[in-house]
Design a protein around this motif. Structure first.
Motif, mmCIF file in Angstrom:
data_model
loop_
_atom_site.group_PDB
_atom_site.id
_atom_site.type_symbol
_atom_site.label_atom_id
_atom_site.label_comp_id
_atom_site.label_asym_id
_atom_site.label_seq_id
_atom_site.Cartn_x
_atom_site.Cartn_y
_atom_site.Cartn_z
ATOM 1 N N LYS A 256 42.466 35.631 49.945
ATOM 2 C CA LYS A 256 42.212 34.743 48.671
ATOM 3 C C LYS A 256 40.914 34.720 48.049
ATOM 4 O O LYS A 256 39.782 34.430 48.741
ATOM 5 N N LEU A 257 40.899 35.222 46.989
ATOM 6 C CA LEU A 257 39.655 35.292 46.380
ATOM 7 C C LEU A 257 39.489 34.451 44.771
ATOM 8 O O LEU A 257 40.805 34.198 44.380
ATOM 9 N N LYS A 258 38.414 34.381 44.547
ATOM 10 C CA LYS A 258 38.393 33.224 43.149
ATOM 11 C C LYS A 258 38.215 34.630 42.067
ATOM 12 O O LYS A 258 37.620 35.403 42.038
ATOM 13 N N ASN A 259 39.182 33.911 41.004
ATOM 14 C CA ASN A 259 39.373 34.515 39.913
ATOM 15 C C ASN A 259 38.236 34.242 38.862
ATOM 16 O O ASN A 259 37.818 33.247 39.016
ATOM 17 N N VAL A 260 38.255 34.987 37.838
ATOM 18 C CA VAL A 260 37.131 34.538 36.749
ATOM 19 C C VAL A 260 37.471 33.262 36.004
ATOM 20 O O VAL A 260 36.652 32.874 35.432
ATOM 21 N N ASP A 261 38.915 32.902 36.024
ATOM 22 C CA ASP A 261 39.151 31.730 35.570
ATOM 23 C C ASP A 261 39.171 30.461 36.434
ATOM 24 O O ASP A 261 39.500 29.358 36.099
ATOM 25 N N GLY A 262 38.644 30.699 37.616
ATOM 26 C CA GLY A 262 38.495 29.652 38.824
ATOM 27 C C GLY A 262 39.306 29.540 39.976
ATOM 28 O O GLY A 262 39.087 28.789 40.433
ATOM 29 N N THR A 263 40.675 30.096 39.289
ATOM 30 C CA THR A 263 41.662 29.912 40.414
ATOM 31 C C THR A 263 41.378 30.730 41.477
ATOM 32 O O THR A 263 40.572 31.665 41.384
ATOM 33 N N SER A 264 42.233 30.607 42.553
ATOM 34 C CA SER A 264 42.292 31.371 43.708
ATOM 35 C C SER A 264 43.539 31.974 43.534
ATOM 36 O O SER A 264 44.681 31.492 43.533
ATOM 37 N N ILE A 265 43.298 33.443 43.876
ATOM 38 C CA ILE A 265 44.516 34.431 43.839
ATOM 39 C C ILE A 265 44.735 34.930 45.296
ATOM 40 O O ILE A 265 43.805 35.237 46.047
ATOM 41 N N PHE B 225 44.495 41.106 33.557
ATOM 42 C CA PHE B 225 45.073 40.910 34.914
ATOM 43 C C PHE B 225 43.657 40.207 35.406
ATOM 44 O O PHE B 225 42.881 39.915 35.005
ATOM 45 N N PRO B 226 44.073 39.508 36.677
ATOM 46 C CA PRO B 226 43.056 38.946 37.545
ATOM 47 C C PRO B 226 41.796 39.807 37.855
ATOM 48 O O PRO B 226 41.864 41.168 37.994
ATOM 49 N N TYR B 227 40.454 39.095 37.589
ATOM 50 C CA TYR B 227 39.394 39.912 38.050
ATOM 51 C C TYR B 227 38.636 39.067 39.050
ATOM 52 O O TYR B 227 38.052 38.034 38.907
ATOM 53 N N LEU B 228 38.687 39.486 40.362
ATOM 54 C CA LEU B 228 38.646 38.579 41.577
ATOM 55 C C LEU B 228 36.983 38.952 42.106
ATOM 56 O O LEU B 228 36.775 40.338 42.061
ATOM 57 N N HIS B 229 36.446 37.919 42.484
ATOM 58 C CA HIS B 229 35.048 38.197 43.076
ATOM 59 C C HIS B 229 35.142 38.008 44.641
ATOM 60 O O HIS B 229 35.469 37.056 45.157
ATOM 61 N N ASP B 230 34.860 39.297 45.137
ATOM 62 C CA ASP B 230 34.800 39.565 46.643
ATOM 63 C C ASP B 230 33.656 39.200 46.961
ATOM 64 O O ASP B 230 32.785 40.158 47.416
ATOM 65 N N GLU B 231 33.020 37.822 46.981
ATOM 66 C CA GLU B 231 31.585 37.601 47.240
ATOM 67 C C GLU B 231 31.064 37.878 48.605
ATOM 68 O O GLU B 231 30.093 38.674 48.831
ATOM 69 N N SER B 232 32.230 37.578 49.541
ATOM 70 C CA SER B 232 31.665 37.947 50.835
ATOM 71 C C SER B 232 31.730 39.476 51.224
ATOM 72 O O SER B 232 31.280 39.924 52.356
ATOM 73 N N GLN B 233 32.321 40.165 50.495
ATOM 74 C CA GLN B 233 32.465 41.880 50.594
ATOM 75 C C GLN B 233 33.532 41.947 51.734
ATOM 76 O O GLN B 233 33.821 42.908 52.202
ATOM 77 N N ALA B 234 34.366 40.817 52.260
ATOM 78 C CA ALA B 234 35.301 41.132 53.258
ATOM 79 C C ALA B 234 36.413 41.987 52.833
ATOM 80 O O ALA B 234 37.046 42.504 53.789
ATOM 81 N N VAL B 235 36.892 41.528 51.707
ATOM 82 C CA VAL B 235 38.006 42.479 51.326
ATOM 83 C C VAL B 235 37.888 43.758 51.188
ATOM 84 O O VAL B 235 38.566 44.608 51.593
ATOM 85 N N ALA B 236 36.787 44.118 50.441
ATOM 86 C CA ALA B 236 36.360 45.509 50.645
ATOM 87 C C ALA B 236 36.121 46.357 51.743
ATOM 88 O O ALA B 236 36.457 47.369 52.117
ATOM 89 N N LYS B 237 35.664 45.493 52.629
ATOM 90 C CA LYS B 237 35.541 46.108 53.978
ATOM 91 C C LYS B 237 36.743 46.265 54.634
ATOM 92 O O LYS B 237 37.188 47.130 55.227
ATOM 93 N N ALA B 238 37.648 45.021 54.723
ATOM 94 C CA ALA B 238 38.828 45.139 55.447
ATOM 95 C C ALA B 238 39.866 46.506 54.658
ATOM 96 O O ALA B 238 40.524 47.076 55.472
ATOM 97 N N PHE B 239 39.716 46.530 53.475
ATOM 98 C CA PHE B 239 40.293 47.650 52.768
ATOM 99 C C PHE B 239 39.772 48.974 53.032
ATOM 100 O O PHE B 239 40.394 50.117 53.003
ATOM 101 N N GLY B 240 38.525 48.907 53.431
ATOM 102 C CA GLY B 240 37.890 50.307 53.636
ATOM 103 C C GLY B 240 37.360 50.693 52.114
ATOM 104 O O GLY B 240 37.319 52.130 51.984
#
Lengths: 164, 197
Positions: B29-38, B112-127
């Motif tokens: 669950k990441l925050k989109n540039v429009d403030g919604t959660s995706i 398209f959504p442009y999501l902020h992976d602020e904690s970097q957890a998603v990038a890490k999970a994906f590798g």
């Protein structure tokens, strides 16, 4: 011809004993780079992959220059493998090397199929820059560093391998 | 000789954390540039996603920006929309802050959504390690399975000169019910700017 080839080999190595060989950037293909990485002499090689457009790469270049100077009397060589587009050689890469006064050997790798050559150079590498290999084939040394160095980190790694 | 061989084998083993092709991805669950959660589960009408780890600042990502938009145009109507994720640490890369992301998405009219992976957890999970770094995931039941990892195509500078369009080919094959012939491809890119530990 033989002398010429031997000379070319030395020049390609660009080791610390030729500090005056500066400001030139030669274009190499994968085979030349591979033969350099696989040399079986006793020189420890620090091979950094970088590009002028990569800010963290540019930031850490002075560390390689410092190491080259510091270990000038040891069997250690630094090679900077530039990955800018070959068409930028004279307009960007050469002026950059001159402006930064880089004295380490710089080569531009001209290999269009990145997916093919990245795996051959380092199977664990995704292609993210910067990337550095510390290698010596005859001593079974092969250290892959897939990110920028923190201050002092490169020296710690080099010292662990005790270059002669 | 045996030792040399062992070293060679060790050195050629592909070491990478994160998902491999065929793995099921954990939803996020990441925050989109429009403030919604995706999240991946948020859309029921898709066959999968083209997930693009990208950013504002990397020259390679910028060179591919319009190609990511084009992928969305081509494949969103067919059930594979783009989800762009920005994972660079904004301390180390201020040009990739949330507000800078908002500006970029607005200026370039990201479809398209442009999501902020602020904690970097998603990038890490994906590798994910690069920008741009693409992951095509295919929906199977309620799970999303990785079908492709890697580059968009084989020509950074000139899209029209690329003769291997990895993502396009992978999604087209998925849509045709065929196996993906090139499930991974590498390319030179910017390393993701990880937060200093």
């Amino acid at each position: 011809m033989k002398t010429c080839l031997a000379f070319f080999g030395m020049w390609l190595v660009g080791s610390g004993c030729h500090p005056a060989w500066s400001q030139s950037v030669s274009v190499v293909r994968l085979a030349q780079l591979e033969s350099l990485l696989n040399k079986t002499d006793d020189t420890l090689r620090v091979v950094n992959f970088w590009a002028t457009w990569c800010a963290p790469c540019v930031k850490e270049l002075p560390q390689f220059e410092a190491v080259r100077q510091k270990y000038a009397n040891r069997k250690l060589s630094v090679l900077l493998v530039n990955l800018d587009d070959p068409s930028d050689l004279t307009t960007k890469v050469k002026p950059f090397v001159k402006k930064r006064n880089l004295r380490s050997r710089v080569v531009l790798l001209d290999e269009p199929d990145q997916n093919a050559w990245i795996e051959k150079i380092a199977p664990e590498w995704s292609g993210a820059l910067p990337m550095t290999l510390v290698v010596n084939r005859s001593k079974h040394i092969r250290k892959f560093i897939g990110k920028a160095f923190k201050e002092g980190e490169l020296e710690t790694i080099i010292n662990a391998y005790k270059p002669e | 000789m045996a030792m040399l061989l062992a070293v060679l084998l060790m050195s050629t083993r592909f070491v990478s954390d994160g998902y491999k092709v065929g793995d099921t991805v954990a939803d996020f669950k990441l925050k989109n540039v429009d403030g919604t959660s995706i999240s991946l589960a948020g859309r029921k009408d898709v066959k999968g996603y083209i997930i693009a780890f990208t950013c504002n600042t990397c020259p390679v990502a910028k060179a591919y920006e319009s190609r990511i938009v084009a992928l969305n145009e081509q494949f969103a109507p067919k059930g594979y929309p783009v989800l762009a994720i920005q994972s660079n640490d904004s301390q180390r890369s201020p040009g990739d802050s949330y507000s800078a992301m908002q500006q970029r998405a607005r200026a370039k009219s990201y479809p398209f959504p442009y999501l902020h992976d602020e904690s970097q957890a998603v990038a890490k999970a994906f590798g994910a390690t690069n920008t741009p770094h693409m992951f095509v995931v295919k929906k199977e039941g309620n799970a999303y399975k990785v079908a492709y990892i890697g580059a968009i195509d084989n020509n950074q500078r000139d899209a029209s000169a690329a003769d291997k369009k990895y993502v396009e080919q992978a999604v087209a094959e998925l849509l045709a019910g065929k196996p993906v012939t090139t499930p991974t491809a590498r390319a030179i890119g910017c390393g993701i700017k990880w937060r200093d530990a």
